[in-house]
Structure formats: structure tokens, C-alpha cells
Design a protein around this motif. Structure first.
Motif, PDB file in Angstrom:
ATOM      1  N   ALA A  44      -1.131   7.773   5.048  1.00  0.00           N
ATOM      2  CA  ALA A  44      -0.977   8.538   4.321  1.00  0.00           C
ATOM      3  C   ALA A  44      -2.008   9.916   3.814  1.00  0.00           C
ATOM      4  N   VAL A  45      -2.655   9.788   4.763  1.00  0.00           N
ATOM      5  CA  VAL A  45      -3.411  11.083   4.387  1.00  0.00           C
ATOM      6  C   VAL A  45      -2.162  11.828   4.825  1.00  0.00           C
ATOM      7  N   VAL A  46      -2.193  11.499   6.889  1.00  0.00           N
ATOM      8  CA  VAL A  46      -0.999  12.350   6.722  1.00  0.00           C
ATOM      9  C   VAL A  46      -0.152  13.042   6.810  1.00  0.00           C
ATOM     10  N   CYS A  47       0.433  12.272   5.855  1.00  0.00           N
ATOM     11  CA  CYS A  47       1.948  11.982   5.049  1.00  0.00           C
ATOM     12  C   CYS A  47       1.786  12.940   4.394  1.00  0.00           C
ATOM     13  N   CYS A  48       0.321  13.577   3.503  1.00  0.00           N
ATOM     14  CA  CYS A  48       0.337  14.121   2.418  1.00  0.00           C
ATOM     15  C   CYS A  48       0.242  15.279   2.770  1.00  0.00           C
ATOM     16  N   LEU A  49      -1.130  15.427   3.712  1.00  0.00           N
ATOM     17  CA  LEU A  49      -1.382  16.939   4.473  1.00  0.00           C
ATOM     18  C   LEU A  49      -0.515  17.838   4.823  1.00  0.00           C
ATOM     19  N   GLY A  50       0.631  16.530   5.873  1.00  0.00           N
ATOM     20  CA  GLY A  50       1.048  18.023   6.819  1.00  0.00           C
ATOM     21  C   GLY A  50       2.958  17.881   4.884  1.00  0.00           C
ATOM     22  N   ALA A  51       3.275  17.472   4.848  1.00  0.00           N
ATOM     23  CA  ALA A  51       4.019  17.877   3.533  1.00  0.00           C
ATOM     24  C   ALA A  51       3.176  18.967   3.005  1.00  0.00           C
ATOM     25  N   GLY A 109       8.296  15.829   0.338  1.00  0.00           N
ATOM     26  CA  GLY A 109       7.977  15.687   1.793  1.00  0.00           C
ATOM     27  C   GLY A 109       7.211  14.431   1.954  1.00  0.00           C
ATOM     28  N   ALA A 110       6.312  14.239   1.384  1.00  0.00           N
ATOM     29  CA  ALA A 110       5.727  13.730   1.764  1.00  0.00           C
ATOM     30  C   ALA A 110       6.435  11.833   1.534  1.00  0.00           C
ATOM     31  N   GLU A 111       6.964  12.082   0.258  1.00  0.00           N
ATOM     32  CA  GLU A 111       8.235  11.454   0.092  1.00  0.00           C
ATOM     33  C   GLU A 111       8.774  10.908   1.441  1.00  0.00           C
ATOM     34  N   CYS A 112       9.693  12.353   2.112  1.00  0.00           N
ATOM     35  CA  CYS A 112      10.039  11.770   3.341  1.00  0.00           C
ATOM     36  C   CYS A 112       8.983  11.498   4.505  1.00  0.00           C
ATOM     37  N   PHE A 113       8.172  11.602   4.294  1.00  0.00           N
ATOM     38  CA  PHE A 113       7.450  10.760   5.584  1.00  0.00           C
ATOM     39  C   PHE A 113       6.201   9.533   5.459  1.00  0.00           C
ATOM     40  N   PHE A 142       0.826  -1.209  -0.144  1.00  0.00           N
ATOM     41  CA  PHE A 142      -0.405   0.128  -0.029  1.00  0.00           C
ATOM     42  C   PHE A 142       1.061   1.190   0.151  1.00  0.00           C
ATOM     43  N   PHE A 143       1.545   0.675   0.918  1.00  0.00           N
ATOM     44  CA  PHE A 143       2.714   2.066   0.872  1.00  0.00           C
ATOM     45  C   PHE A 143       3.645   2.885  -0.304  1.00  0.00           C
ATOM     46  N   LEU A 144       4.013   1.623  -0.873  1.00  0.00           N
ATOM     47  CA  LEU A 144       4.736   1.771  -2.205  1.00  0.00           C
ATOM     48  C   LEU A 144       3.651   1.978  -3.296  1.00  0.00           C
ATOM     49  N   CYS A 145       2.584   1.683  -3.176  1.00  0.00           N
ATOM     50  CA  CYS A 145       1.509   1.625  -4.687  1.00  0.00           C
ATOM     51  C   CYS A 145       1.641   4.153  -4.126  1.00  0.00           C
ATOM     52  N   GLN A 146       1.997   4.165  -2.709  1.00  0.00           N
ATOM     53  CA  GLN A 146       1.563   5.340  -2.699  1.00  0.00           C
ATOM     54  C   GLN A 146       3.149   6.399  -2.944  1.00  0.00           C
ATOM     55  N   GLN A 198       5.276  25.727  -8.763  1.00  0.00           N
ATOM     56  CA  GLN A 198       6.303  24.919  -9.318  1.00  0.00           C
ATOM     57  C   GLN A 198       6.970  23.954  -7.951  1.00  0.00           C
ATOM     58  N   MET A 199       7.080  25.166  -6.801  1.00  0.00           N
ATOM     59  CA  MET A 199       8.037  25.282  -5.731  1.00  0.00           C
ATOM     60  C   MET A 199       6.749  24.609  -4.907  1.00  0.00           C
ATOM     61  N   HIS A 200       5.896  25.010  -4.572  1.00  0.00           N
ATOM     62  CA  HIS A 200       5.265  24.366  -4.066  1.00  0.00           C
ATOM     63  C   HIS A 200       5.237  22.530  -3.792  1.00  0.00           C
ATOM     64  N   LEU A 201       5.357  22.775  -5.311  1.00  0.00           N
ATOM     65  CA  LEU A 201       4.084  21.075  -5.624  1.00  0.00           C
ATOM     66  C   LEU A 201       6.326  19.772  -5.451  1.00  0.00           C
TER      67      LEU A 201
END
Length: 322
Positions: free
Chosen positions: A153-160, A117-121, A68-72, A108-111
Motif C-alpha cells: 500500500a505504501v509503495v503504491c502511494c509513493l510510486g504514484a 496512479g495509486a488506484e492503478c497500482f 485492506f486493499f478495498l479500504c485503501q 490539482q493536476m498532481h493530486l
């Protein structure tokens, strides 16, 4: 601190009409065609590899937490390369560099920061998955439930995305000097900060805070997980069991070292040591080579991924025969 030659942006229209020029690899005119072909091939292979892993995991009915994490992770890498590489390819076609609007550069910078950052989390979540699997195997299914993985997964994306938004706003509120030439192939944070008309280190504080939240803190959490795993493996008497447990962590360790090694080199250093040529080379590896290696590493090291890919190929052959 005010300075001569700064672009005043007191009115609302200046930011909307202002443009930057991405120089890219304009100093390598003789290699422009070769670099374009190499980047294009790497980009297409990266998209194909990550899309294949993403599709393989999504079509699988039973997905363990690691898959699941690998898919994300594959989805993030797909978005990551699409944000950076097309503009880099365009900068190789245009001799004098390609322009990007003020809003486009900020987006572009934000994305870029948000996806990185989402990848780090996400790498932290994957290390925790390995910790639970090795150190608490009897509680694995209870702890790493589907609902828990989805919330993580949601927290990783929203936090980043929240940290990236704060950093981007802080950077683009700075006064920029008359030179709008960004000596890079995308709007990277150090390259844009280099254009700021200020002699103090205050503009670097948001970048430092973002590095602590997105790079340093996740890396310490991953390190803690692997220290616990190493301690647990010391109590395993069977060399076969120890080797099997270690093999499940090799892929994640390789990706972690690639990701954090490049990120640390580029972002955790003072503005005075900024080197455009060196940063472009490291960023080239960071944005083109590592996303290409991720699906290769996981496809070669993960038995479940190999099994799913084999099933996909068998289904495709059967469909072709029918």
C-alpha cells in the motif's frame, strides 16, 4: 520552440500571479442548474458510499488482505472526488467559468494524477491477491501477510506520487500561450497541454512515460495475473469450484475495465486528436460515475462487505433501541 504570444515566465513572480480560467460547461447555460443538482447528488452519494465502505472495513477487527486493499481504494476515491468535483460544481455556479491559480492548477493536476496512479497500482495488488488466493491457496496467509500488504500500500502511494510529480513539473515548465482558458472543468493534463506554445511532440513525452508507468504496465501485470488464474481454473474439474473462484474476481474485473477503459481513451492518444467536448464527457464519467459505482459493485458482489455492513446496521439499531 519559441512562438508569438507565449507567456514569458522568466521571473519568479509570474507563476505565482498567473491564473487560468476553467470554462467547465459554460456552453450549456440552459442546463447549468440541472447539471449542478445532478453533480451534487452524485457527489454526495459517492462520498457516502465510499465513507460507508471505509468505515465498515476500518471498524472490523479482522481484515483479510482484499478488504485492506478495498479500504485503501475507498480512501483514494474519497480524496479523488474531493480534489475534482467541488471545483466542477463551482464552475457550474459561475456563468463565465471559475478561475484557478497557477499553483492551484498544478496542485490539482498532481493530486489527480497521483491518486489515479495509486488506484492503478492498487488494482495490480488486488489482482495479485486474487492470483495467490486461487493459484496458491495453501500459501495465501503466508504470502499476503499484514506487513506485506502494508508495504504494498505504501509503495503504491509513493510510486504514484513520484510519477505524478515528475509529470506535473514537466507540464508546468512549458511556455503557455496568451489564451489561459482551459476548456475543461478541472486541470486535466491534455487540456493544459493544449495551451502549450509548441509545435513539436516533445511536451507529450512526459505524458507518454507517465501513461506507460501508471496505465500500461499495471494493466499488463493485471492481465498476466488473470491469465494465470484462467490457466489454473482450467484444471479445476468442479463447475461449482470454478464458479466460486470466478465470482471472487468479478468485482475487481469490473472496476479494472471501468478504470483502465476511461484512462486509456483520454490519455493514450496523440495531442492532434484532442477534443474538448468529448474529453469532458469521458472525464465526467471517469471522475463522477466510476467512483459512485465502485462501492456499489463491491457491496453487491463481496459477501464480506455485505456481512460487515449488516453488522454495522444491527449495531446502529441496537444503539438506537438502547
Amino acid at each position: 520552440m519559441p512562438c508569438e504570444g507565449c507567456m514569458e515566465r522568466d521571473n519568479m513572480s509570474t507563476g505565482a500571479t498567473m491564473e487560468f480560467l476553467l470554462l467547465g460547461f459554460s456552453e450549456l447555460l440552459c442546463l447549468r442548474v440541472l447539471l449542478f443538482l445532478i453533480f451534487l447528488i452524485v457527489h454526495l452519494v459517492t462520498l457516502a458510499g465510499n465513507m460507508m465502505v471505509f468505515t465498515a472495513v476500518v471498524t472490523e477487527s479482522s481484515r483479510p488482505p482484499m478488504l485492506f486493499f478495498l479500504c485503501q481504494l475507498s480512501a483514494i476515491e474519497l480524496c479523488y472526488t474531493l480534489v475534482i468535483v467541488p471545483k466542477a460544481l463551482l464552475s457550474l455556479i459561475v456563468v463565465d467559468g471559475s478561475t484557478i491559480s497557477f499553483i492551484g492548477c498544478a496542485a490539482q493536476m498532481h493530486l489527480f494524477v497521483a491518486l489515479g496512479g495509486a488506484e492503478c497500482f492498487l488494482l495490480v495488488a488486488m489482482s495479485y491477491d486474487r492470483y495467490v488466493a486461487i493459484c496458491r491457496p495453501l500459501h495465501y496467509m503466508a504470502v499476503m501477510s499484514e506487513g506485506f500488504c502494508l508495504r504494498v500500500a505504501v509503495v503504491c502511494c509513493l510510486g504514484a506520487f513520484a510519477v505524478a510529480l515528475g509529470l506535473t513539473v514537466a507540464v508546468f515548465r512549458l511556455p503557455f500561450c496568451q489564451s489561459r482558458h482551459i476548456n475543461h472543468f478541472f486541470c486535466d493534463v491534455p487540456a493544459v497541454l493544449h495551451l502549450a506554445c509548441t509545435q513539436s511532440y516533445t511536451p507529450e513525452l512526459p505524458l507518454l512515460a507517465a501513461c506507460v508507468l501508471l496505465v500500461l504496465l499495471p494493466f499488463l501485470l493485471i492481465l498476466t495475473s488473470y491469465v494465470c488464474i484462467a490457466v489454473a481454473l482450467l484444471h479445476v474439474t468442479s463447475s461449482v469450484g470454478r464458479g466460486k473462484a470466478f465470482s471472487t474476481c468479478v468485482s475487481h474485473l469490473a472496476i479494472t475495465l471501468l478504470h483502465y477503459g476511461c484512462a486509456t481513451f483520454i490519455y493514450i492518444r496523440p495531442k492532434s486528436s484532442y477534443s474538448p467536448a468529448r474529453d469532458k464527457v469521458v472525464s465526467l464519467v471517469y471522475t463522477n460515475i466510476t467512483p459512485l459505482l465502485y462501492p456499489l459493485i463491491y457491496s453487491l458482489r463481496n459477501k464480506e462487505i455485505r456481512g460487515i455492513l449488516r453488522k454495522m446496521l444491527r449495531r446502529k439499531k441496537i444503539a438506537q433501541l438502547n
